[in-house]
Motif scaffolding. Structure first.
Motif, PDB file in Angstrom:
ATOM      1  N   PRO A  12      47.866  45.642  50.198  1.00 20.38           N
ATOM      2  CA  PRO A  12      48.393  46.290  48.865  1.00 20.38           C
ATOM      3  C   PRO A  12      47.318  45.618  47.622  1.00 20.38           C
ATOM      4  CG  PRO A  12      49.457  44.246  49.790  1.00 20.38           C
ATOM      5  CD  PRO A  12      48.548  44.538  50.954  1.00 20.38           C
ATOM      6  N   TYR A  13      46.108  45.077  48.141  1.00 24.92           N
ATOM      7  CA  TYR A  13      45.367  44.408  47.320  1.00 24.92           C
ATOM      8  C   TYR A  13      43.849  45.444  47.128  1.00 24.92           C
ATOM      9  CZ  TYR A  13      48.025  40.154  48.031  1.00 24.92           C
ATOM     10  OH  TYR A  13      48.948  39.418  48.163  1.00 24.92           O
ATOM     11  N   THR A  14      43.451  45.428  46.161  1.00 23.23           N
ATOM     12  CA  THR A  14      41.997  45.828  45.791  1.00 23.23           C
ATOM     13  C   THR A  14      41.449  44.474  45.084  1.00 23.23           C
ATOM     14  OG1 THR A  14      43.092  47.862  45.135  1.00 23.23           O
ATOM     15  CG2 THR A  14      40.875  47.393  44.471  1.00 23.23           C
ATOM     16  N   LEU A  15      39.950  44.665  45.586  1.00 18.89           N
ATOM     17  CA  LEU A  15      39.057  43.553  45.310  1.00 18.89           C
ATOM     18  C   LEU A  15      38.003  44.375  44.527  1.00 18.89           C
ATOM     19  CD1 LEU A  15      40.255  42.538  48.244  1.00 18.89           C
ATOM     20  CD2 LEU A  15      38.438  40.955  48.031  1.00 18.89           C
ATOM     21  N   VAL A  16      37.576  43.885  43.329  1.00 24.80           N
ATOM     22  CA  VAL A  16      36.454  44.429  42.703  1.00 24.80           C
ATOM     23  C   VAL A  16      35.564  43.277  41.988  1.00 24.80           C
ATOM     24  CG1 VAL A  16      35.946  45.957  40.720  1.00 24.80           C
ATOM     25  CG2 VAL A  16      37.955  46.490  41.845  1.00 24.80           C
ATOM     26  N   ALA A  17      34.468  43.555  42.405  1.00 27.00           N
ATOM     27  CA  ALA A  17      33.338  42.604  41.779  1.00 27.00           C
ATOM     28  C   ALA A  17      32.142  43.348  41.176  1.00 27.00           C
ATOM     29  CB  ALA A  17      32.655  41.737  43.090  1.00 27.00           C
ATOM     30  N   ARG A  18      31.743  43.095  40.012  1.00 32.44           N
ATOM     31  CA  ARG A  18      30.652  43.783  39.375  1.00 32.44           C
ATOM     32  C   ARG A  18      29.949  42.797  38.398  1.00 32.44           C
ATOM     33  NH1 ARG A  18      32.336  46.183  34.395  1.00 32.44           N
ATOM     34  NH2 ARG A  18      34.192  45.575  33.850  1.00 32.44           N
ATOM     35  N   SER A  19      28.699  43.538  37.998  1.00 35.35           N
ATOM     36  CA  SER A  19      27.895  42.962  36.941  1.00 35.35           C
ATOM     37  C   SER A  19      28.606  42.877  35.991  1.00 35.35           C
ATOM     38  CB  SER A  19      26.456  43.531  37.197  1.00 35.35           C
ATOM     39  OG  SER A  19      25.753  43.268  36.045  1.00 35.35           O
ATOM     40  N   ILE A  20      28.402  42.135  34.722  1.00 36.86           N
ATOM     41  CA  ILE A  20      29.143  42.238  33.607  1.00 36.86           C
ATOM     42  C   ILE A  20      28.101  41.225  32.671  1.00 36.86           C
ATOM     43  CG2 ILE A  20      30.788  40.395  33.995  1.00 36.86           C
ATOM     44  CD1 ILE A  20      32.421  42.312  32.024  1.00 36.86           C
ATOM     45  N   HIS A  21      27.437  41.642  31.628  1.00 32.85           N
ATOM     46  CA  HIS A  21      26.646  40.970  30.712  1.00 32.85           C
ATOM     47  C   HIS A  21      25.471  40.057  31.464  1.00 32.85           C
ATOM     48  CE1 HIS A  21      29.344  42.388  27.697  1.00 32.85           C
ATOM     49  NE2 HIS A  21      30.332  41.860  28.210  1.00 32.85           N
ATOM     50  N   ALA A  22      25.589  38.972  31.503  1.00 27.29           N
ATOM     51  CA  ALA A  22      24.752  38.072  32.107  1.00 27.29           C
ATOM     52  C   ALA A  22      25.043  37.476  33.353  1.00 27.29           C
ATOM     53  CB  ALA A  22      24.340  37.099  31.141  1.00 27.29           C
ATOM     54  N   GLY A  23      26.257  37.770  33.777  1.00 27.51           N
ATOM     55  CA  GLY A  23      26.785  37.193  34.931  1.00 27.51           C
ATOM     56  C   GLY A  23      27.574  38.414  35.882  1.00 27.51           C
ATOM     57  N   TYR A  24      28.440  37.792  36.530  1.00 22.47           N
ATOM     58  CA  TYR A  24      29.299  38.872  37.392  1.00 22.47           C
ATOM     59  C   TYR A  24      30.783  38.369  37.457  1.00 22.47           C
ATOM     60  CZ  TYR A  24      24.948  40.051  39.459  1.00 22.47           C
ATOM     61  OH  TYR A  24      23.807  40.735  39.763  1.00 22.47           O
ATOM     62  N   ARG A  25      31.802  39.305  37.415  1.00 20.47           N
ATOM     63  CA  ARG A  25      33.102  39.144  37.167  1.00 20.47           C
ATOM     64  C   ARG A  25      33.765  39.671  38.274  1.00 20.47           C
ATOM     65  NH1 ARG A  25      37.312  41.570  32.893  1.00 20.47           N
ATOM     66  NH2 ARG A  25      38.917  40.506  33.448  1.00 20.47           N
ATOM     67  N   GLY A  26      34.881  39.239  39.024  1.00 17.30           N
ATOM     68  CA  GLY A  26      35.816  39.735  39.979  1.00 17.30           C
ATOM     69  C   GLY A  26      37.172  39.673  39.623  1.00 17.30           C
ATOM     70  N   VAL A  27      38.013  40.698  40.254  1.00 22.17           N
ATOM     71  CA  VAL A  27      39.324  40.828  39.848  1.00 22.17           C
ATOM     72  C   VAL A  27      39.999  41.080  41.468  1.00 22.17           C
ATOM     73  CG1 VAL A  27      41.347  41.943  38.855  1.00 22.17           C
ATOM     74  CG2 VAL A  27      39.120  41.371  37.546  1.00 22.17           C
ATOM     75  N   LEU A  28      40.962  40.452  41.513  1.00 21.77           N
ATOM     76  CA  LEU A  28      41.941  40.825  42.856  1.00 21.77           C
ATOM     77  C   LEU A  28      43.240  41.299  42.320  1.00 21.77           C
ATOM     78  CD1 LEU A  28      42.651  40.672  45.870  1.00 21.77           C
ATOM     79  CD2 LEU A  28      43.500  38.321  45.551  1.00 21.77           C
ATOM     80  N   TRP A  29      43.362  42.323  42.406  1.00 25.55           N
ATOM     81  CA  TRP A  29      44.380  43.373  42.036  1.00 25.55           C
ATOM     82  C   TRP A  29      45.301  43.436  42.967  1.00 25.55           C
ATOM     83  CZ3 TRP A  29      44.544  45.040  37.134  1.00 25.55           C
ATOM     84  CH2 TRP A  29      43.092  44.916  36.452  1.00 25.55           C
ATOM     85  N   SER A  30      46.757  43.183  42.845  1.00 28.80           N
ATOM     86  CA  SER A  30      47.980  43.879  43.489  1.00 28.80           C
ATOM     87  C   SER A  30      49.088  44.415  42.644  1.00 28.80           C
ATOM     88  CB  SER A  30      48.395  42.444  44.103  1.00 28.80           C
ATOM     89  OG  SER A  30      49.495  42.826  44.896  1.00 28.80           O
ATOM     90  N   ASP A  31      49.398  45.726  43.154  1.00 29.25           N
ATOM     91  CA  ASP A  31      50.291  46.699  42.297  1.00 29.25           C
ATOM     92  C   ASP A  31      49.852  46.772  40.817  1.00 29.25           C
ATOM     93  OD1 ASP A  31      51.895  47.024  44.614  1.00 29.25           O
ATOM     94  OD2 ASP A  31      52.883  45.105  44.547  1.00 29.25           O
ATOM     95  N   GLY A  32      48.710  46.808  40.710  1.00 30.56           N
ATOM     96  CA  GLY A  32      48.339  47.042  39.133  1.00 30.56           C
ATOM     97  C   GLY A  32      48.305  45.710  38.383  1.00 30.56           C
ATOM     98  N   GLU A  33      48.537  44.693  38.908  1.00 33.82           N
ATOM     99  CA  GLU A  33      48.455  43.356  38.268  1.00 33.82           C
ATOM    100  C   GLU A  33      47.231  42.447  38.921  1.00 33.82           C
ATOM    101  OE1 GLU A  33      51.701  41.622  36.731  1.00 33.82           O
ATOM    102  OE2 GLU A  33      52.665  43.520  36.432  1.00 33.82           O
ATOM    103  N   LYS A  34      46.757  41.794  37.797  1.00 34.60           N
ATOM    104  CA  LYS A  34      45.502  40.755  38.143  1.00 34.60           C
ATOM    105  C   LYS A  34      46.151  39.709  38.759  1.00 34.60           C
ATOM    106  CE  LYS A  34      42.495  42.093  34.345  1.00 34.60           C
ATOM    107  NZ  LYS A  34      41.685  41.498  33.147  1.00 34.60           N
TER     108      LYS A  34
END
Length: 185
Positions: A12-34
Motif C-alpha cells: 500500500p506504499y509508494t516511495l519517491v526520492a528526488r533531487s530538489i533544489h540543492a538537495g534531495y527530498r523523499g516521501v513515503l506515501w500511503s493511500d494518498g497521504e504523506k
C-alpha cells in the motif's frame, strides 16, 4: 531509475526520492497521504531513510499479527501482485509447489526457471519474497547483518542440506494453499 529520482510501489506504499533544489527530498506515501517526508544531502541517504521507514512500518504490522496469514489472505495477495511476476518467478513457484514435500534447493529452483545458477534463483526468490512481504508482512528471521531473509516469506530453511550442501527450502503450508487457491499458475 535515474540519478535524480527513484520510486517504487511496495504494497500500500509508494516511495519517491528526488533531487530538489540543492538537495534531495523523499516521501513515503500511503493511500494518498504523506507518512514520511524527509530531506537529505544525497539521493542514497533519502532512499535508505525511506526504505528503513517502510521496513519499520512493515515489521510493526508483522509483530502485531498474532497468527500466520491464512491461505485466503495469501491467495488475494498473489492475485494482486501476479502482474509483477516474471516467467522465472512463476516457474520457481510452480516447481516449489510441485516438489516432493514442497521442499527444494536453490539449484533446483534455478533449473526450473532457466537461470544459470543458484545465486540467480536466490536473488529472484528473495525479490519475490519481498513482494509478498510488502503486501503481507510476517516476522522473518534475520541475517548476521540484521537484514531480514525475504525468502522466508515463501519458505522456511529446513536446517537440512541437499546435494552440494545447499539449504533445502520448504514452502510454508499457507503459501502453498494460497498459491493453489489463487489460480495464478
Amino acid at each position: 531509475m535515474s540519478e535524480e529520482m527513484k520510486t517504487i510501489k511496495a504494497g500500500p506504499y509508494t516511495l519517491v526520492a528526488r533531487s530538489i533544489h540543492a538537495g534531495y527530498r523523499g516521501v513515503l506515501w500511503s493511500d494518498g497521504e504523506k507518512v514520511v517526508d524527509i530531506s537529505k544531502d544525497t539521493l542514497h541517504e533519502v532512499w535508505s531513510t525511506l526504505c528503513d521507514a517502510l521496513y519499520e512500518r512493515q515489521i510493526s504490522v508483522a509483530a502485531a499479527r498474532l497468527d500466520e496469514p491464512t491461505a485466503a489472505e495469501i491467495a488475494k495477495v498473489f492475485v494482486r501482485i501476479a502482474h509483477q511476476f516474471t516467467a522465472g518467478h512463476k516457474a520457481m513457484l510452480k516447481a516449489h509447489l510441485n516438489a516432493s514435500d514442497r521442499s527444494i534447493t536453490a539449484t533446483q529452483l534455478a533449473k526450473a526457471a532457466g537461470y544459470a545458477n543458484y545465486s540467480a534463483a536466490n536473488l529472484q526468490y528473495g525479490l519475490l519474497g519481498a513482494m509478498l512481504f510488502a503486501e503481507m508482512p510476517i516476522d522473518l528471521p534475520t541475517r548476521k547483518d540484521g537484514s531480514r531473509l525475504m525468502t522466508c516469506t515463501i519458505a522456511l530453511d529446513e536446517d537440512a542440506y541437499g546435494p552440494e550442501d545447499e539449504w533445502i527450502w520448504k514452502m510454508r503450508p499457507y503459501v502453498a494453499e494460497g498459491l493453489l487457491a489463487s489460480g495464478i499458475l
